[in-house]
Scaffold this active site. Structure first.
Site, PDB file in Angstrom:
ATOM      1  NE  ARG A 172      -8.271 -10.690  -6.677  1.00 21.95           N
ATOM      2  CZ  ARG A 172      -8.088  -9.882  -5.657  1.00 21.95           C
ATOM      3  NH1 ARG A 172      -6.872  -9.445  -5.357  1.00 21.95           N
ATOM      4  NH2 ARG A 172      -9.117  -9.487  -4.919  1.00 21.95           N
TER       5      ARG A 172
ATOM      6  CG  HIS B 227     -11.996  -6.905   6.145  1.00 17.28           C
ATOM      7  ND1 HIS B 227     -12.061  -5.577   5.807  1.00 17.28           N
ATOM      8  CD2 HIS B 227     -11.746  -6.935   7.471  1.00 17.28           C
ATOM      9  CE1 HIS B 227     -11.846  -4.845   6.892  1.00 17.28           C
ATOM     10  NE2 HIS B 227     -11.662  -5.651   7.910  1.00 17.28           N
TER      11      HIS B 227
ATOM     12  CD  GLU C 246      -5.301   5.530   4.486  1.00 17.45           C
ATOM     13  OE1 GLU C 246      -6.415   5.031   4.725  1.00 17.45           O
ATOM     14  OE2 GLU C 246      -4.681   5.337   3.425  1.00 17.45           O
TER      15      GLU C 246
ATOM     16  CE  LYS D  82      -4.039  -2.084   2.049  1.00 20.70           C
ATOM     17  NZ  LYS D  82      -3.621  -3.178   2.949  1.00 20.70           N
TER      18      LYS D  82
HETATM   19  C1  MV4 Z   1     -10.321   2.331   5.426  1.00 19.16           C
HETATM   20  C2  MV4 Z   1     -11.557   2.460   6.071  1.00 19.16           C
HETATM   21  C3  MV4 Z   1     -11.855   3.667   6.640  1.00 19.16           C
HETATM   22  N1  MV4 Z   1     -10.960   4.688   6.591  1.00 19.16           N
HETATM   23  N2  MV4 Z   1      -9.469   3.362   5.372  1.00 19.16           N
HETATM   24  C4  MV4 Z   1     -10.563  -2.357   4.796  1.00 19.16           C
HETATM   25  C5  MV4 Z   1      -9.695  -3.265   4.009  1.00 19.16           C
HETATM   26  C6  MV4 Z   1      -8.721  -2.407   3.297  1.00 19.16           C
HETATM   27  N3  MV4 Z   1      -8.605  -2.816   1.925  1.00 19.16           N
HETATM   28  C7  MV4 Z   1      -9.208  -1.024   3.452  1.00 19.16           C
HETATM   29  N4  MV4 Z   1     -10.250  -1.044   4.406  1.00 19.16           N
HETATM   30  C8  MV4 Z   1     -10.748   0.094   4.935  1.00 19.16           C
HETATM   31  N5  MV4 Z   1      -9.952   1.189   4.852  1.00 19.16           N
HETATM   32  C9  MV4 Z   1      -9.791   4.518   5.958  1.00 19.16           C
HETATM   33  N6  MV4 Z   1      -8.921   5.529   5.940  1.00 19.16           N
HETATM   34  C10 MV4 Z   1     -12.408   1.362   6.124  1.00 19.16           C
HETATM   35  C11 MV4 Z   1     -12.004   0.168   5.556  1.00 19.16           C
HETATM   36  C12 MV4 Z   1     -12.931  -0.909   5.658  1.00 19.16           C
HETATM   37  C13 MV4 Z   1     -13.512  -1.462   4.537  1.00 19.16           C
HETATM   38  C14 MV4 Z   1     -13.184  -1.046   3.258  1.00 19.16           C
HETATM   39  C15 MV4 Z   1     -13.779  -1.587   2.164  1.00 19.16           C
HETATM   40  C16 MV4 Z   1     -14.722  -2.611   2.324  1.00 19.16           C
HETATM   41  C17 MV4 Z   1     -15.034  -3.050   3.564  1.00 19.16           C
HETATM   42  C18 MV4 Z   1     -14.436  -2.496   4.676  1.00 19.16           C
HETATM   43  C19 MV4 Z   1     -14.800  -2.951   5.942  1.00 19.16           C
HETATM   44  C20 MV4 Z   1     -14.222  -2.404   7.040  1.00 19.16           C
HETATM   45  C21 MV4 Z   1     -13.281  -1.390   6.896  1.00 19.16           C
END
Ligand code: MV4
Length: 479
Positions: A291, A234, A199, A115
């Site tokens: 992918r 997730h 973040e 990331k």
């Molecule tokens: C976040 C967020 C809130 N704020 N970043 C979860 C997995 C990762 N790929 C990124 N994720 C998140 N990043 C910030 N700054 C909330 C999530 C997140 C989330 C994101 C997409 C789909 C489902 C999720 C479930 C919980 C938290």
């Protein structure tokens, strides 16, 4: 390209081979001992046993798979999703052995696998990102300073992460030190890389991702968005395209941002750029998946494009056969991931024997399936049985077809997430489009589907009783 090896199993192996066959390309399957009789093995023109059931002794054996490919005069390897699909070393080993990797170059996989490296790569492209830092942090005092600047709540994330591992929400300064240590140790044990960064925490986001496609001649297109906010820990459960909240303007902006991300890493093939969308419809770049994704079919249904065919064409060095202007959204598509998991029992894997397994069919229904009646579900792999995908002219129609298709899907022997899918499709928050990534946590509990099932059973019993009384009356009349 005359022959492709698919380094995968289940529905995605069949999905890829289906398009290869249509294009007149021969197919090679690989399989583990437990998959000896699996449908993907029989579907292929040739099949080779590569090892024991555990994936690190079969589907993850890159060198072995390359060896098989060479011995069978294979031209290209398609990795599907999971397993070796985002393994940069595998992608480069495939090329070093004179074969084509159907996917991006090793370097793009590597950059987007981190990331922090991804943030760094897109820096110059003016892509909206969540307020935060773009380098690893270990010093707690420095972290406190940054957190105060950004403002609580903040989110600590692992750079190597995936699936939310190493992620920690911090509400106040007093919690920062302990949460940071937890995140670092979780990331170290899960990924062997303890790099974390900070973040601003976006509290109620929607997860919107954009499908992109690139050829080796510098052409890039996006194929609109997929809404993936309905997820549980997730793990995505229901996906759709288009999202019910994007305006054409926002769609175009996010599409352009996604293309810039793809350009930033010199992307080739099919990729997905993930964004968070906050309540005020601000979007932020999260990461790029290098992918073909599980949920790609919803994009295929609304765009009319076969994404695997495009992957193969650009891997052959051809130009993309379509341009951005050629693309438009038609109708609405939904996907339900049908897992062998028990929604009444905390979604525990429910592996076992498929005593009955009948998939629905008809207008507006597509099932990307990897199983059949009489099979055992192996404990070694992801417990997804199939993807139930529906398509309608409108979102309402796609939802109604989904509910009907769920009722016509017949599985006995294992528990599945079908009933959970019905719960989602009937929920007001989902039908109104007013939901975010907290949908499942907010609205779902096992009792919710238990009660519906019980109510339905009651109604069914009442109808049967009424009919019985009616029949009795008719029978008694002549007496
Ligand atoms: C976040 C967020 C809130 N704020 N970043 C979860 C997995 C990762 N790929 C990124 N994720 C998140 N990043 C910030 N700054 C909330 C999530 C997140 C989330 C994101 C997409 C789909 C489902 C999720 C479930 C919980 C938290």
């Amino acid at each position: 390209m005359k022959k492709i090896l698919v380094a995968n199993r289940g529905e995605i192996a069949i999905r890829v081979m289906t398009t290869a066959k249509k294009m007149g390309i021969k197919t090679v399957a690989v399989y583990s001992t437990i998959d000896r009789n699996a449908p993907h093995v029989r579907f292929a023109d040739e099949a080779v046993l590569i090892g024991e059931a555990p994936s690190n002794q079969s589907y993850l054996l890159g060198s072995k798979i390359i060896e098989v490919a060479k011995s069978l005069n294979v031209d290209a390897i398609h990795p599907g999703y999971g397993f070796l699909s985002e393994n940069a070393d595998f992608a480069s080993a495939v090329e070093q052995n004179g074969l084509i990797f159907i996917g991006p170059k090793s370097k793009a996989i590597k950059v987007m696998g981190s990331k922090l490296a991804a943030k760094d790569a897109v820096k110059a492209y003016n892509i909206p990102m969540v307020p935060g830092i773009d380098e690893a942090i270990t010093d707690v005092n420095k972290a406190k300073e940054i957190a105060k600047e950004i403002g609580f709540p903040i989110l600590i994330k692992a750079s190597a992460g995936g699936g939310g591992k190493g992620m920690r929400v911090v509400e106040k300064e007093g919690d920062l030190e302990s949460q940071m240590q937890r995140a670092i140790s979780e990331a170290t044990s899960a990924f062997g890389d303890g790099s974390v960064f900070i973040e601003k925490y976006v509290a109620s986001p929607r997860h919107i991702e954009i499908q992109v496609m690139a050829d080796s001649h510098g052409n890039f297109i996006h194929l609109f968005e997929r809404e993936c906010s309905v997820q549980r820990r997730h793990q995505k459960v229901v996906e759709e395209a288009p999202s019910s909240v994007l305006t054409p303007e926002l769609r175009e902006k996010m599409g352009e941002a996604a293309i810039k991300v793809a350009k930033a890493c010199d992307y080739l093939g099919a990729g997905t750029v993930e964004f968070l969308l906050d309540e005020n419809k601000n979007f932020y770049f999260l990461e790029m998946n290098t992918r073909l994704q599980v949920e790609h079919p919803v994009t295929e249904l609304i765009s009319g494009v076969d994404l695997v065919a495009l992957q193969i064409q650009v891997a052959r060095g051809e130009k993309l056969p379509i341009q951005q202007e050629d693309l438009q959204i038609n109708g609405h598509a939904l996907e339900l991931r049908v897992y062998a998991e028990d929604p009444l029992n905390d979604f525990l894997p429910s592996v076992g024997h498929l005593d009955v397994y009948k998939i629905p069919s008809g207008k507006g229904i597509r099932v990307d399936n990897g199983f059949e009646q009489g099979m055992d579900i192996p404990i070694y792999y992801d417990p997804m049985l199939a993807k139930l995908i529906t398509y309608g002219k409108t979102r309402e129609e796609a939802i109604q077809i989904m509910i009907k298709a769920i009722s016509e899907y017949s599985v006995e022997g294992v528990q599945t997430t079908l009933s959970f899918g019905k719960f989602v499709c009937e929920h007001e928050a989902f039908t109104s489009g007013n939901f975010d990534t907290h949908f499942v946590k907010k609205y779902y509990s096992a009792e919710k589907i238990e009660t519906t099932t019980q109510e339905e059973a009651k109604i069914a019993a009442l109808i049967a009783l009424k009919q019985y009384i009616k029949d009795q009356k008719i029978l008694r009349l002549p007496v």
